[in-house]
Design an enzyme around this catalytic site. Structure first.
Site, mmCIF file in Angstrom:
data_model
loop_
_atom_site.group_PDB
_atom_site.id
_atom_site.type_symbol
_atom_site.label_atom_id
_atom_site.label_comp_id
_atom_site.label_asym_id
_atom_site.label_seq_id
_atom_site.Cartn_x
_atom_site.Cartn_y
_atom_site.Cartn_z
ATOM 1 N N HIS A 74 0.843 -1.206 0.000
ATOM 2 C CA HIS A 74 0.000 0.000 0.000
ATOM 3 C C HIS A 74 0.877 1.255 0.000
ATOM 4 O O HIS A 74 0.675 2.170 -0.809
ATOM 5 C CB HIS A 74 -0.910 -0.017 1.237
ATOM 6 C CG HIS A 74 -1.745 1.220 1.399
ATOM 7 N ND1 HIS A 74 -3.101 1.233 1.183
ATOM 8 C CD2 HIS A 74 -1.422 2.500 1.762
ATOM 9 C CE1 HIS A 74 -3.574 2.451 1.404
ATOM 10 N NE2 HIS A 74 -2.574 3.238 1.763
ATOM 11 N N GLU A 75 1.859 1.272 0.899
ATOM 12 C CA GLU A 75 2.735 2.438 0.986
ATOM 13 C C GLU A 75 3.649 2.560 -0.238
ATOM 14 O O GLU A 75 3.939 3.667 -0.704
ATOM 15 C CB GLU A 75 3.576 2.374 2.266
ATOM 16 C CG GLU A 75 2.774 2.422 3.556
ATOM 17 C CD GLU A 75 1.917 3.674 3.693
ATOM 18 O OE1 GLU A 75 2.268 4.712 3.083
ATOM 19 O OE2 GLU A 75 0.887 3.620 4.388
ATOM 20 N N HIS A 78 1.903 4.271 -3.084
ATOM 21 C CA HIS A 78 1.988 5.730 -2.948
ATOM 22 C C HIS A 78 3.365 6.232 -3.375
ATOM 23 O O HIS A 78 3.486 7.210 -4.123
ATOM 24 C CB HIS A 78 1.733 6.144 -1.493
ATOM 25 C CG HIS A 78 0.328 5.955 -1.023
ATOM 26 N ND1 HIS A 78 -0.766 6.187 -1.818
ATOM 27 C CD2 HIS A 78 -0.163 5.568 0.191
ATOM 28 C CE1 HIS A 78 -1.870 5.954 -1.133
ATOM 29 N NE2 HIS A 78 -1.528 5.568 0.091
#
Length: 249
Positions: A74-75, A78
């Site tokens: 998820h990170e 980004h």
């Protein structure tokens, strides 16, 4: 290897600390639903049967794998989308948020999965709403993609006879197939939670930036996340879902 070179030693340390902290939080949430408050209430009511060491180990290993994929990817979604737009980005843990996550998990069995954030350095450039929205939405979308993969693992575990959805919850054996089922089911739940939580349009969460950029995309992703998060709590719905793949079950 080029992608890994963009992760600094400092970022690796922060990711590792957040990964372990969330693993512990999710282990507690999966093992003791309701946290210590629930366990204490069981003890007071005379129904406390003690800790199951095998189940605790299964919950920990499953959480370690799930968080390692779900949170870190998820990170990274980004980070690398920000790099794609020409910015620099690194994950930074938040010690207060880490402590809050652990405390809520221990006390209530609820995971506040916000141990930090990917910080973007624009180097003086003005980030557009579209860029910000795309960077933000890719985190929850990554979780929804992972949810599909974990759902496939759950179905495969059922196919191998390791577990099943039953009225009131799940049942699985302490075997390889059973662990595969449990990993898939828990991975579904965790990724749905991460996607929905991050799509809430409040504070620094992804949803607020996505809503500002594209309301239609916001509605589609948060609605899908909410429905997929609801499904594991509706036994009949989950049994119908499994029945689609195994009509005789």
């Amino acid at each position: 290897m080029g992608l890994f070179k963009k992760i600094s030693p400092f970022e690796k340390k922060d990711l590792f600390i957040a990964w372990i902290a969330l693993t512990i939080a999710f282990t507690i949430a999966l093992f003791a639903k309701g946290g210590l408050v629930n366990l204490i209430s069981q003890a007071v009511g005379g129904n406390f049967s003690g800790f199951n060491g095998t189940m605790l180990l299964i919950a920990f290993v499953a959480s370690l794998i799930i968080v390692g994929l779900s949170f870190v990817l998820h990170e990274m979604a980004h980070k690398y989308s920000a790099i794609h737009f020409g910015y620099w980005a690194e994950f930074r843990k938040s010690n207060p948020m880490l402590v809050m996550s652990l405390c809520l998990a221990v006390l209530l069995g609820v995971v506040f999965a916000a141990p930090g954030a990917t910080v973007i350095n624009t180097a003086g450039r003005q980030m557009t709403q579209k860029e910000n929205g795309i960077i933000s939405i890719l985190g929850p979308i990554t979780n929804l993609i992972l949810l599909v993969i974990f759902a496939a693992l759950m179905i495969f575990g059922i196919f191998l006879g390791g577990g099943q959805i039953i009225a009131g919850g799940i049942a699985f054996s302490f075997t390889g197939a059973g662990f595969l089922f449990y990993l898939g089911y828990s991975g579904w739940l965790v990724n749905a939670m991460l996607a929905f939580f991050n799509m809430l349009p409040v504070g620094p969460l992804d949803g607020k930036k996505v809503l500002r950029w594209n309301p239609v995309a916001f509605i589609l992703v948060i609605a899908a996340s909410a429905f997929l998060l609801y499904m594991p709590f509706d036994t009949n719905l989950m049994m119908n879902f499994v029945g689609f793949f195994f009509p005789a079950v």
